[in-house]
Write an enzyme that holds these catalytic residues in place. Structure first.
Site, mmCIF file in Angstrom:
data_model
loop_
_atom_site.group_PDB
_atom_site.id
_atom_site.type_symbol
_atom_site.label_atom_id
_atom_site.label_comp_id
_atom_site.label_asym_id
_atom_site.label_seq_id
_atom_site.Cartn_x
_atom_site.Cartn_y
_atom_site.Cartn_z
ATOM 1 N N CYS A 47 -35.788 17.656 -1.254
ATOM 2 C CA CYS A 47 -36.778 17.001 0.158
ATOM 3 C C CYS A 47 -38.051 18.040 0.229
ATOM 4 O O CYS A 47 -37.518 18.852 -1.066
ATOM 5 C CB CYS A 47 -36.246 16.758 1.248
ATOM 6 N N THR A 100 -38.036 21.304 1.579
ATOM 7 C CA THR A 100 -37.533 22.649 1.475
ATOM 8 C C THR A 100 -36.246 22.564 1.051
ATOM 9 O O THR A 100 -35.574 23.225 0.051
ATOM 10 C CB THR A 100 -37.258 23.067 3.091
ATOM 11 N N HIS A 122 -18.321 29.494 -9.521
ATOM 12 C CA HIS A 122 -17.658 29.792 -8.397
ATOM 13 C C HIS A 122 -17.238 28.108 -7.257
ATOM 14 O O HIS A 122 -16.394 28.911 -6.404
ATOM 15 C CB HIS A 122 -18.011 31.057 -8.066
ATOM 16 N N HIS A 130 -11.326 31.214 -7.596
ATOM 17 C CA HIS A 130 -12.459 30.597 -7.203
ATOM 18 C C HIS A 130 -11.625 29.228 -6.374
ATOM 19 O O HIS A 130 -11.639 28.409 -5.916
ATOM 20 C CB HIS A 130 -13.721 29.972 -7.792
HETATM 21 C C1 RB5 Z 1 -39.878 15.967 5.958
HETATM 22 O O1 RB5 Z 1 -41.293 15.816 6.185
HETATM 23 C C2 RB5 Z 1 -39.835 17.194 5.638
HETATM 24 O O2 RB5 Z 1 -38.986 17.490 7.003
HETATM 25 C C3 RB5 Z 1 -38.077 17.135 4.538
HETATM 26 O O3 RB5 Z 1 -38.912 16.720 3.524
HETATM 27 C C4 RB5 Z 1 -37.219 18.176 4.426
HETATM 28 O O4 RB5 Z 1 -38.524 19.728 4.020
HETATM 29 C C5 RB5 Z 1 -36.318 18.332 5.173
HETATM 30 O O5 RB5 Z 1 -35.650 19.674 5.381
#
Ligand code: RB5
Length: 143
Positions: free
Chosen positions: A63, A65, A96, A131
């Site tokens: 996604c 981030t 691990h 582990h």
């Molecule tokens: C989408 O705009 C964004 O919120 C999503 O891709 C992500 O970064 C969420 O964690």
């Protein structure tokens, strides 16, 4: 089988990761999206339900981030999803943590780094031993 998914924030990076899978002969199933706006929990669920069908399955989720999609993935029983932003973490989360899903951020991680992380993730086995004891403790937390 490798199951791959992204939201709109991860679409461009997913294409780069798929290119790596194609060039290296990996079998995979791309479960969307195709760049259109979607809610990342829906994609995480679709991919992770498939991953948990078989112990050898792996998942790749992207996604913007990598955070939201990894949060959602880790709600699913049997999923150990690791949000990775460096090669060492991608390697050690297999050694691990026996991670079965790697998550990345399409807006935070460059393609070169992402492909190197995916490569080591797919080529590293779980070390077991001490582990395994810890993974069993994670599994108990799910109950
Ligand atoms: C989408 O705009 C964004 O919120 C999503 O891709 C992500 O970064 C969420 O964690």
């Amino acid at each position: 089988m490798i199951y791959v998914g992204c939201d709109h924030g991860g679409y461009q990076l997913k294409l780069e990761l798929i290119k790596y899978l194609d060039e290296n002969g990996f079998e995979y199933n791309d479960m969307g999206c195709n760049g259109e706006p979607v809610d990342y929990p829906d994609i995480a669920e679709a991919v992770c339900r498939k991953v948990t069908e078989n112990d050898t399955n792996k998942g790749i989720l992207v996604c913007g981030t990598g955070i939201g999609i990894s949060m959602a993935a880790n709600k699913i029983k049997g999923i150990r999803a690791a949000l990775c932003a460096d090669w060492y973490s991608a390697k050690y989360t297999r050694l691990h943590n026996d991670a079965n899903v790697i998550c990345m951020g399409g807006r935070t991680t460059g393609a070169g780094s992402a492909v190197e992380m995916l490569d080591v993730f797919l080529h590293t086995d779980f070390e077991g031993g001490r582990h395994a004891t810890r993974i069993n403790k994670i599994k108990k937390l799910e109950d």
